[in-house]
Design a protein around this motif. Sequence first.
Motif: not given
Length: 228
Positions: A159-180
Amino acid sequence: MKLVYKGKTKDVYDLEDGNYLLKFKDDVTGKDGVFDPGANTVGLTVEGMGKSGLKMTKFFFEKLKEKGIPTHYVDADIENSTMTVRPAKMFGNGIEVICRYRAVGSFLRRYGMYAEEGQKLDSFVEITLKDDEREDPPITEDALHMLGILSRDEYKILKERTVEISNIVKEELAKKGIELYDIKLEFGRVGDNDEIALIDEISGGNMRAYKDGQYIEPLELEKLMLEK
């Protein structure tokens, strides 16, 4: 190379050095010709999808490597749509872990009495069994433990790893103005010490992403993410 598994979106080959080769295909999950990352059937074939999915996967797996997060990734050959990975042991016959930031898809279908479409969720993690016959049923921590699929300690790490990885993906997408909105991940036990590691892929084919309130198709997502 020996073909060991023919999957919906990837085929798996056994390499003689102990690693495996994943061959990404142009097939995506969905129903009646409509893409759905949560579906357990191939819904359509999109030309270039395999290569696109691999480019995104390489991008994200290398980000995770930089941050010291364990995965099965070794390297990728974009031209041939293949990725070399370390062997991983499945949890039971396989589980999928979804991290949700917005109420859409199967979450909304199940909880629509209480949830509104697009409602914000706080990194909601749910686990489903890979079981086509029973349409990938959700399963709780207690059931995973009692059925011998995951220990409680492993569940906590997962569960911890899932949130950590998903947040990294979310942050990378946000850099391009995209919402996960949500993302589906897979994990396995990797290496001599059975470390819980991310396996499979991270691509447009296993997430829902939106820009300015509009859903972005997987191929378009890869273009937006990786354009310089």
